[in-house]
Design a protein around this motif. Structure first.
Motif, PDB file in Angstrom:
ATOM      1  N   PHE A  51       0.451  -1.386   0.209  1.00 59.73           N
ATOM      2  CA  PHE A  51       0.108  -0.137   0.497  1.00 59.73           C
ATOM      3  C   PHE A  51       0.771   1.091   0.312  1.00 59.73           C
ATOM      4  CE2 PHE A  51      -2.786   3.564   2.459  1.00 59.73           C
ATOM      5  CZ  PHE A  51      -3.676   3.616   1.591  1.00 59.73           C
ATOM      6  N   THR A  52       2.396   1.297   0.765  1.00 59.54           N
ATOM      7  CA  THR A  52       2.431   2.157   0.859  1.00 59.54           C
ATOM      8  C   THR A  52       3.584   2.674  -0.703  1.00 59.54           C
ATOM      9  OG1 THR A  52       3.303   2.260   3.125  1.00 59.54           O
ATOM     10  CG2 THR A  52       5.253   3.296   2.280  1.00 59.54           C
ATOM     11  N   LYS A  53       3.853   1.332  -1.274  1.00 55.19           N
ATOM     12  CA  LYS A  53       4.426   1.437  -2.571  1.00 55.19           C
ATOM     13  C   LYS A  53       3.638   2.667  -3.378  1.00 55.19           C
ATOM     14  CE  LYS A  53       7.995  -1.534  -2.233  1.00 55.19           C
ATOM     15  NZ  LYS A  53       8.698  -3.502  -2.452  1.00 55.19           N
ATOM     16  N   GLU A 106       3.436   1.240 -12.943  1.00 53.75           N
ATOM     17  CA  GLU A 106       3.471   0.653 -11.672  1.00 53.75           C
ATOM     18  C   GLU A 106       2.659   0.844 -10.343  1.00 53.75           C
ATOM     19  OE1 GLU A 106       7.012   1.630  -8.299  1.00 53.75           O
ATOM     20  OE2 GLU A 106       6.897   2.744 -10.269  1.00 53.75           O
ATOM     21  N   GLY A 107       1.349   1.845 -10.462  1.00 57.36           N
ATOM     22  CA  GLY A 107       1.056   1.731  -9.751  1.00 57.36           C
ATOM     23  C   GLY A 107      -0.248   0.511  -9.682  1.00 57.36           C
ATOM     24  N   TYR A 108      -0.304   0.797 -11.419  1.00 62.39           N
ATOM     25  CA  TYR A 108      -1.817  -0.415 -11.112  1.00 62.39           C
ATOM     26  C   TYR A 108      -1.261  -1.739 -10.519  1.00 62.39           C
ATOM     27  CZ  TYR A 108      -4.913  -3.753 -14.287  1.00 62.39           C
ATOM     28  OH  TYR A 108      -5.927  -4.516 -13.974  1.00 62.39           O
ATOM     29  N   SER A 109       0.236  -1.853 -11.058  1.00 60.98           N
ATOM     30  CA  SER A 109       0.847  -3.321 -10.863  1.00 60.98           C
ATOM     31  C   SER A 109       1.181  -3.893  -8.917  1.00 60.98           C
ATOM     32  CB  SER A 109       2.038  -3.535 -11.264  1.00 60.98           C
ATOM     33  OG  SER A 109       2.699  -4.764 -11.143  1.00 60.98           O
ATOM     34  N   LEU A 132      -4.365  -6.448  -4.030  1.00 62.40           N
ATOM     35  CA  LEU A 132      -5.831  -6.808  -4.440  1.00 62.40           C
ATOM     36  C   LEU A 132      -5.269  -8.277  -3.973  1.00 62.40           C
ATOM     37  CD1 LEU A 132      -7.770  -5.354  -7.319  1.00 62.40           C
ATOM     38  CD2 LEU A 132      -8.017  -4.883  -4.227  1.00 62.40           C
ATOM     39  N   SER A 133      -4.936  -9.206  -4.367  1.00 59.57           N
ATOM     40  CA  SER A 133      -3.838 -10.213  -4.440  1.00 59.57           C
ATOM     41  C   SER A 133      -3.640 -10.396  -3.238  1.00 59.57           C
ATOM     42  CB  SER A 133      -2.751 -10.751  -5.531  1.00 59.57           C
ATOM     43  OG  SER A 133      -2.334 -12.677  -4.289  1.00 59.57           O
TER      44      SER A 133
END
Length: 207
Positions: free
Chosen positions: A34-36, A45-48, A54-55
């Protein structure tokens, strides 16, 4: 030494994660991701990071559901164990009651056996003696015999009394006869003495 190292690693992991499900690590991993995600520079990168987050969140939810089901299962197991414990207690109580009942039955059986042995002993003693009907007949016969002997005794006593009286009369008669004989024997002597006295006395003179 290697086995000891593996043991120490497993021990440390269990100390960190008590139930071994890795929930603490997943939460820490979720916080880091969450921090990343918050600090991600690009959209990709945000989507990844979002997908990874979520996983990890799904894994935490799955672990939480699994833990909840295990908790419910443990509650049901506890209820089953309590039910089994109560059933076992009832079974033990019933077994104690059954044992007490069996002990009482054993005592009664021993008493019945003792009574039967005493009855058998009494029956053997009774069989060695005549029955009541025969005993009454014997008693009746003995009573008649005793009555007959009593009559004979009375008759003998009457005859004995008669013989006593007859003997007394006979004795008196003998005594009187003896006295008479003695008197008869003395009579000639008296007459002779009288005659002798008359001869010795002088005749009276006539004027």
């Amino acid at each position: 030494m290697e086995a000891l190292t593996d043991y120490e690693l497993i021990r440390k992991r269990l100390l960190i994660d008590g139930d071994g499900a890795g929930d603490d690590q997943r939460i820490n991993l979720l916080v880091r991701r969450f921090t990343k995600w918050c600090n991600s520079g690009s959209q990709e990168e945000g989507y990844s990071q979002y997908q990874r987050m979520l996983s990890t969140l799904y894994q935490c939810e799955f672990s939480m559901g699994k833990t909840s089901r295990m908790y419910d299962m443990n509650l049901r197991e506890v209820e089953n164990y309590e039910k089994m414990y109560k059933e076992i207690e009832c079974s033990i109580t019933g077994a104690h009651e059954k044992i007490a009942e069996c002990k009482q039955q054993i005592l009664q059986a021993r008493q019945i056996r003792k009574n039967r042995e005493e009855y058998d002993a009494l029956a053997k003693v009774i069989q060695r003696h005549p029955d009541r009907h025969e005993t009454l007949k014997e008693l009746e016969a003995l009573g008649k015999e005793l009555e007959r002997l009593s009559h004979i005794k009375e008759s003998v006593e009457d005859k004995l009394e008669l013989r006593r009286k007859q003997f007394h009369v006979l004795h008196c008669t003998i005594h009187e006869l003896q006295q008479t004989l003695e008197n008869d024997e003395k009579l000639p002597e008296v007459e002779e003495a009288q005659e002798t006295s008359m001869e010795t006395d002088p005749k009276p003179q006539t004027n």
